[in-house]
Design an enzyme around this catalytic site. Structure first.
Site, PDB file in Angstrom:
ATOM      1  N   ASN A 206       0.773  -1.137   0.071  1.00 47.77           N
ATOM      2  CA  ASN A 206       0.007   0.105  -0.085  1.00 47.77           C
ATOM      3  C   ASN A 206       0.884   1.386  -0.211  1.00 47.77           C
ATOM      4  O   ASN A 206       1.952   1.359  -0.565  1.00 47.77           O
ATOM      5  CB  ASN A 206      -1.011  -0.054   1.156  1.00 47.77           C
TER       6      ASN A 206
ATOM      7  N   HIS B 200       2.627   3.189   1.894  1.00 50.82           N
ATOM      8  CA  HIS B 200       3.934   3.312   2.632  1.00 50.82           C
ATOM      9  C   HIS B 200       5.011   2.441   1.827  1.00 50.82           C
ATOM     10  O   HIS B 200       6.318   2.883   1.450  1.00 50.82           O
ATOM     11  CB  HIS B 200       3.930   2.738   3.872  1.00 50.82           C
ATOM     12  N   CYS B 201       4.505   1.368   1.315  1.00 47.62           N
ATOM     13  CA  CYS B 201       5.267   0.416   0.237  1.00 47.62           C
ATOM     14  C   CYS B 201       5.704   1.135  -1.213  1.00 47.62           C
ATOM     15  O   CYS B 201       6.512   0.581  -1.650  1.00 47.62           O
ATOM     16  CB  CYS B 201       4.611  -0.889  -0.069  1.00 47.62           C
ATOM     17  N   ILE B 202       5.042   2.044  -1.579  1.00 43.47           N
ATOM     18  CA  ILE B 202       5.274   2.531  -2.760  1.00 43.47           C
ATOM     19  C   ILE B 202       5.829   3.964  -2.782  1.00 43.47           C
ATOM     20  O   ILE B 202       6.140   4.383  -3.780  1.00 43.47           O
ATOM     21  CB  ILE B 202       3.844   2.568  -3.766  1.00 43.47           C
TER      22      ILE B 202
END
Length: 364
Positions: A348, A350-352
């Site tokens: 989501n 934070h991951c991107i």
């Protein structure tokens, strides 16, 4: 400025570089344009729509740099051109080869020094335990970014994704045993050796090892889906709300670890819980929904929510989570975005994203 590889000389700790927390002042944010079709349950077009929503939200607060390759695919699609067309004019688009779009995990960790200098850690990357191929371009992405930024580089002898760690800026690091001790990353390294690398390359002194991440997380339990520091001494953690949730046993275990833990300054940790969202699936696959996977920007908080399609039960959970976040971040503007479009790729907000901290000289 040519990137200087200092990894054969000393470690960041020896050179007095340290990893700042995510609330540290920013130069900007990095993202990578979605390109791997097999990673997205409902296709790349929905994924790109989700990335544009996040990018537009971030660009309202700080400078955004989007990585998008200019190579043409078999259907004549050019990611660089598409990204440039869809994104705000303020967003810089960088033409770098890459295999996937999770720059939190394959990008560099940027460090700061008390004299205002910066440097970056180039971790080794193997696509979350060789789950996707190819990944060679992603493994080379961090050095390319550091060269673009003109920052010295430390090559760490450790496979590690940025989503697997979180720091408080005062010497404490949060992670999970499930991920960092996974045999598909560093099978020959012991827990003690991995912890020693974390100390050497991030200048932390205390590692708090949570047990497992969220059930079904294909990253093997990244901590950025589970828990984060709001500030030194205070942790926000997502917990199971339903007794029948597959996360319930692990929630209890991780809360016990936090209750018994102490940070690098010897403080007993305060922790705040966010109940997990209701379970949902897409095309028969369970989605790892997390309210912890938000991204703090300069003055704001970009938060994934999951009930924008009119799901009343999910909307109630979203509102509850947003209320907790407003209490924890009263000085920040909370910006909810449609996290369903991004979670279908496995992560989501934070991951991107990946923060670029400013180089700030410490006041004497």
């Amino acid at each position: 400025m040519k990137t200087i590889n200092t990894s054969t000389l000393r470690t960041p700790r020896e050179d007095d570089f340290w990893m700042p927390p995510e609330w540290f002042p920013r130069e900007g944010t990095l993202m990578s344009w979605p390109v791997r079709i097999e990673a997205w349950l409902d296709g790349l077009e929905e994924a790109r729509e989700g990335y544009v929503e996040v990018a537009r939200a971030i660009a309202e607060f700080e400078q955004l740099y989007m990585i998008a390759r200019s190579s043409v695919d078999a259907k004549g699609y050019v990611p660089y051109d598409d990204a440039r067309k869809r994104l705000p004019a303020s967003v810089e688009v960088w033409d770098f080869p890459h295999d996937d779009s999770w720059v939190r995990d394959n990008g560099p960790t940027i460090l700061v020094h008390k004299d205002g200098r910066r440097a970056g850690v180039n971790w080794q990357f193997n696509a979350w335990g060789k789950k996707y191929h190819p990944y060679e371009a992603d493994n080379e992405l961090a050095p390319r970014i550091l060269e673009k930024l003109g920052l010295p580089r430390y090559d760490a002898p450790l496979i590690l994704e940025g989503g697997s760690i979180h720091v408080d800026g005062e010497g404490t690091l949060l992670t999970t045993e499930e991920c960092l001790l996974a045999k598909n990353r560093n099978p020959s390294l012991s827990k003690e050796t991995i912890e020693a690398y974390l100390r050497s390359y991030l200048s932390v002194s205390t590692v708090i090892w949570l047990d497992r991440g969220l059930w079904g997380d294909e990253t093997d339990g990244h901590v950025d889906n589970l828990a984060c520091f709001v500030e030194p001494g205070r942790v926000l953690i997502q917990v199971a709300a339903d007794p029948d949730s597959p996360n319930m046993p692990n929630s209890k275990k991780n809360l016990t670890i936090l209750e018994e833990g102490r940070d690098a300054r010897g403080r007993k940790l305060e922790f705040v819980t966010i109940p997990e969202p209701p379970r949902r699936t897409c095309r028969g696959e369970s989605l790892t929904l997390s309210y912890i996977n938000f991204y703090p920007v300069s003055g704001g908080l970009i938060v994934p929510v999951f009930g924008k399609d009119g799901d009343a039960e999910m909307k109630k959970a979203d509102d509850r989570a947003l209320g907790i976040l407003r209490e924890q971040y009263p000085e920040r503007k909370i910006v909810p975005i449609d996290g369903m479009k991004i979670i279908k790729g496995g992560g989501n907000v934070h991951c991107i994203t990946q923060q670029i901290p400013k180089g700030i000289k410490e006041q004497s």
